[in-house]
Design a protein around this motif. Sequence first.
Motif, PDB file in Angstrom:
ATOM      1  N   VAL A 472       0.856  -1.198   0.000  1.00 19.66           N
ATOM      2  CA  VAL A 472       0.000   0.000   0.000  1.00 19.66           C
ATOM      3  C   VAL A 472       0.883   1.237   0.000  1.00 19.66           C
ATOM      4  O   VAL A 472       1.754   1.403   0.866  1.00 19.66           O
ATOM      5  CB  VAL A 472      -0.945   0.021   1.213  1.00 19.66           C
ATOM      6  CG1 VAL A 472      -1.802   1.290   1.195  1.00 19.66           C
ATOM      7  CG2 VAL A 472      -1.834  -1.218   1.216  1.00 19.66           C
ATOM      8  N   PRO A 504       0.532  -0.521 -10.654  1.00 17.32           N
ATOM      9  CA  PRO A 504       1.100  -1.688  -9.967  1.00 17.32           C
ATOM     10  C   PRO A 504       2.513  -2.037 -10.417  1.00 17.32           C
ATOM     11  O   PRO A 504       3.052  -3.066 -10.009  1.00 17.32           O
ATOM     12  CB  PRO A 504       0.116  -2.789 -10.370  1.00 17.32           C
ATOM     13  CG  PRO A 504      -0.268  -2.424 -11.780  1.00 17.32           C
ATOM     14  CD  PRO A 504      -0.271  -0.914 -11.831  1.00 17.32           C
ATOM     15  N   GLN A 509      -0.091  -2.217  -4.759  1.00 20.43           N
ATOM     16  CA  GLN A 509      -1.401  -2.642  -5.216  1.00 20.43           C
ATOM     17  C   GLN A 509      -2.524  -1.667  -4.875  1.00 20.43           C
ATOM     18  O   GLN A 509      -3.658  -1.846  -5.327  1.00 20.43           O
ATOM     19  CB  GLN A 509      -1.739  -4.008  -4.607  1.00 20.43           C
ATOM     20  CG  GLN A 509      -1.724  -4.035  -3.087  1.00 20.43           C
ATOM     21  CD  GLN A 509      -2.072  -5.407  -2.523  1.00 20.43           C
ATOM     22  OE1 GLN A 509      -2.781  -6.177  -3.167  1.00 20.43           O
ATOM     23  NE2 GLN A 509      -1.571  -5.716  -1.333  1.00 20.43           N
ATOM     24  N   ALA A 510      -2.255  -0.650  -4.087  1.00 23.95           N
ATOM     25  CA  ALA A 510      -3.314   0.283  -3.697  1.00 23.95           C
ATOM     26  C   ALA A 510      -2.695   1.610  -3.282  1.00 23.95           C
ATOM     27  O   ALA A 510      -1.516   1.687  -2.925  1.00 23.95           O
ATOM     28  CB  ALA A 510      -4.154  -0.292  -2.561  1.00 23.95           C
ATOM     29  N   PHE A 560      -6.382   0.339  -9.888  1.00 26.35           N
ATOM     30  CA  PHE A 560      -6.084  -0.106  -8.530  1.00 26.35           C
ATOM     31  C   PHE A 560      -6.972   0.688  -7.560  1.00 26.35           C
ATOM     32  O   PHE A 560      -7.450   1.770  -7.895  1.00 26.35           O
ATOM     33  CB  PHE A 560      -4.601   0.114  -8.199  1.00 26.35           C
ATOM     34  CG  PHE A 560      -4.109   1.505  -8.484  1.00 26.35           C
ATOM     35  CD1 PHE A 560      -4.299   2.557  -7.580  1.00 26.35           C
ATOM     36  CD2 PHE A 560      -3.454   1.788  -9.685  1.00 26.35           C
ATOM     37  CE1 PHE A 560      -3.848   3.826  -7.853  1.00 26.35           C
ATOM     38  CE2 PHE A 560      -3.001   3.075  -9.967  1.00 26.35           C
ATOM     39  CZ  PHE A 560      -3.204   4.093  -9.051  1.00 26.35           C
ATOM     40  N   PRO A 561      -7.229   0.162  -6.374  1.00 28.06           N
ATOM     41  CA  PRO A 561      -8.093   0.870  -5.427  1.00 28.06           C
ATOM     42  C   PRO A 561      -7.420   2.111  -4.852  1.00 28.06           C
ATOM     43  O   PRO A 561      -6.216   2.124  -4.595  1.00 28.06           O
ATOM     44  CB  PRO A 561      -8.371  -0.162  -4.340  1.00 28.06           C
ATOM     45  CG  PRO A 561      -7.279  -1.154  -4.443  1.00 28.06           C
ATOM     46  CD  PRO A 561      -6.849  -1.176  -5.878  1.00 28.06           C
ATOM     47  N   ALA A 680      -8.301  -4.392  -2.636  1.00 17.77           N
ATOM     48  CA  ALA A 680      -7.319  -4.940  -3.579  1.00 17.77           C
ATOM     49  C   ALA A 680      -7.473  -6.443  -3.779  1.00 17.77           C
ATOM     50  O   ALA A 680      -6.920  -6.997  -4.741  1.00 17.77           O
ATOM     51  CB  ALA A 680      -5.903  -4.614  -3.110  1.00 17.77           C
ATOM     52  N   TYR A 683     -10.205  -6.456  -7.059  1.00 17.94           N
ATOM     53  CA  TYR A 683     -10.602  -5.101  -7.453  1.00 17.94           C
ATOM     54  C   TYR A 683     -10.990  -5.011  -8.922  1.00 17.94           C
ATOM     55  O   TYR A 683     -10.269  -5.492  -9.807  1.00 17.94           O
ATOM     56  CB  TYR A 683      -9.486  -4.101  -7.169  1.00 17.94           C
ATOM     57  CG  TYR A 683      -9.903  -2.680  -7.461  1.00 17.94           C
ATOM     58  CD1 TYR A 683     -10.823  -2.039  -6.643  1.00 17.94           C
ATOM     59  CD2 TYR A 683      -9.395  -1.987  -8.563  1.00 17.94           C
ATOM     60  CE1 TYR A 683     -11.224  -0.741  -6.900  1.00 17.94           C
ATOM     61  CE2 TYR A 683      -9.784  -0.694  -8.829  1.00 17.94           C
ATOM     62  CZ  TYR A 683     -10.714  -0.075  -7.998  1.00 17.94           C
ATOM     63  OH  TYR A 683     -11.118   1.217  -8.260  1.00 17.94           O
TER      64      TYR A 683
END
Length: 781
Positions: A472, A504, A509-510, A560-561, A680, A683
């Motif tokens: 993150v 990414p 990932q977020a 991605f979130p 994630a 997502y």
Amino acid sequence: MANTIQQVAVLGSGLMGGQIAALFASIDIPVLLYDVDQETADENFRKITRLKPPALFDPAQAKFVTTCNYEEDLEIIADADWVIEAVVERQAVKQDLYRRIEPFLKPEAILSTNTYGLSREALSGEMSPELAERFLITHFYNPPRYSHLLEIVPGPETRPGVVETIAQFCDHKLGKGIVFAKDTPNFIAHRIGIFFYMMSLHVARSLQLSVETIDQVSGIITGYNQQALCRMADRVGVDTLALAARTCYEHCPDDEARMIFQIPDYMQAMLKHKWLGQKTAQGFYKRENGKLLALNPDRLSYRPLEKPAYESIRRARKQQSTPRKIQALIGSQDAAGQFAWEILANTFIYAANRIPEIADDVLAIDNAVRWGLGWRLGPFELWDAVGFQKSAARIKAQEKKLPLWIEAMQLTGSNSFYRQHGSDKQYFDITSGKIQAIPARPRVLPLAFAKSSDQELPGNDHASLIDLGDGVLCAAFHHVQRPEQNFINPAMLDILEAAFSYIPGKGYQALVLANPGENFSAGLDLRLLLKFCQQEDWEAIETFSKRLQDIGQRLRYAPFPVVSVPRRKTSGSGLALALAADIMIVAAESYCGLPESRFGLIPPGGGCLRLLENAIAAGEAQRSGPFPPVRKAFEAIANARISTSALEARQLGFLRERDRVVMNPDHLIYEAKQAALKLAEDYTPPAPREKLQLPGEGGRIALEVALEQRRKTGRISDHDFRVAQKLAYVLTGGERANAASPVDEQTILDLERAAFLRLCQETKTRDRIAHLLKTGKPLRN
């Protein structure tokens, strides 16, 4: 264990007890609010519901409070899991009440007192052993809703499980910063704060300084103008502060600074004349014929305000951070500089001498002072900020006595109370005599403690990318000149754009959008905008507006979130960026809005689109048709509504159903990281809205008719009308939208940007911005 508190009883419906009851009601906990008779309880709580700022998040939450009296309603106190006593500060009165209620309490009920000066040992002296095991002090600071601090004082016989239950509940549910204090007069924050206050009054008199100078200097030291001493005394009550000082004087016979707590002659006269501050309409200041006057302590009369003309204050005002401001003050030899040094040096010594009397470490004192008194830095943090070694040497040169543990700390080679070691923040632990890591707090992930990254992450003076761990990434805003406002500027957008190259592609990932400071963002930098307007650099405004919109769209539809963390002040373009996230983790004390109409503008950066989408989504659930959502968004923006809480922000349409509210602001980053990790797992980014069904010309005419009526009755000016007219054009979809022709998101963004640029070119808009920057007040022209 926090879940065991399902119902609460508060004994005493006065200002403090009533506000404590309102705090529980604000989290939907049923409260029994007691007083001597029903009329008193009813009337007192009516006053609580009318307080400004409000004690409740929502007036409707008053339904959770049931007013009671001791004569008729003691039997139902058996329903309470926690009973909080908040009656008058007289030991005999409190003890008599404990005896009266004990037969009605259920065996596991916890009893606490909100005393601010009496000892737990004395109060529990006549209790049964069974009740004493469940008895402790829980000192809420005034006002309970807004003050972060809760001091907990258990006794030697208080069961650990009782302490743990209260601490967990107040941390997680009430959002308090917990400090465990010792059973000493005024506990921690008030003990240090009252010393600072009384020392300041005595030193100021010796230097013949005015009330205004006291406030200017103390406001710089504490980091907040609203914490300036004399203004604070008027707000809290001169009599309340005098009582706290007398408590120290009478109950701390071994205090080396005991004489400082004696009330000065002029303050005695203020008490005699009932010049107690806001509660009696005069104190250190009073308003007369619309003008603010200041007290002359020598003559006990009032005079017009005077602006202190000290070079040290002028130099301090030019600095951008609290440490540099203070260094500029104490580095000067004028009277204001001498005053600043004397009160700081003596406060440093006094706070150090209180260990281990009132607390065992510097952490407890610094946290209590920051959370309870509202200072930007605690006393030991301030000592580090002005230079520990240099100031300690200056103290010794003046033949002031440093505590032995300070000298022992210097012998260990430690040159500060705190230090950053990699991603860990450490402090000097007095008990061990060594530097130790600051103990972790559950659900707390300060950005300063974030995980060290294996790769170098970009950053600048205004924003940085920070590795929160577990893949993150956090884009943290930290405006170097105005960290308390975090105005959105191009350097911040640089960092947001950089995030897309790390997620990414480089193992993340977020993304979390956050701020290590007090406020998320107050929106656009109006100084920069005014500069562009005065230079007629319309291209620069257009470019920045477009870039802000584009980044908002990239965040909204990123692969991605994205989780944003609005905290306290989140307005204008700051709110627009926050709303671009998949979900917002919002502090309960969040003051959200799109206030640009006050400056003669409409929201740029996608603010109009975001609020319109929120209203449409809510309207779809109600099948309201195209006009009601537009009207709701229009009213919130045109009226420059700012929420007084996260709950009201949701009612106004600034928050969505999926956004989460967190009571404890210290938990925000942790909760945001957890939300990002959850998103994630599987997502799928949202799809842009290609068909926004908007009312077009018909809706715009309906809004303009209502606006014309307001203009005719003098409720809005001609320029207000013009701004609102532009806003209505954007929100209704311009010329292209009608019942049969939906428009896409880009159409709204293009309309928003064009209207914003056109309003920037208006002379009256530029006048409004200039006036606001100069005076801090809006101009209605």
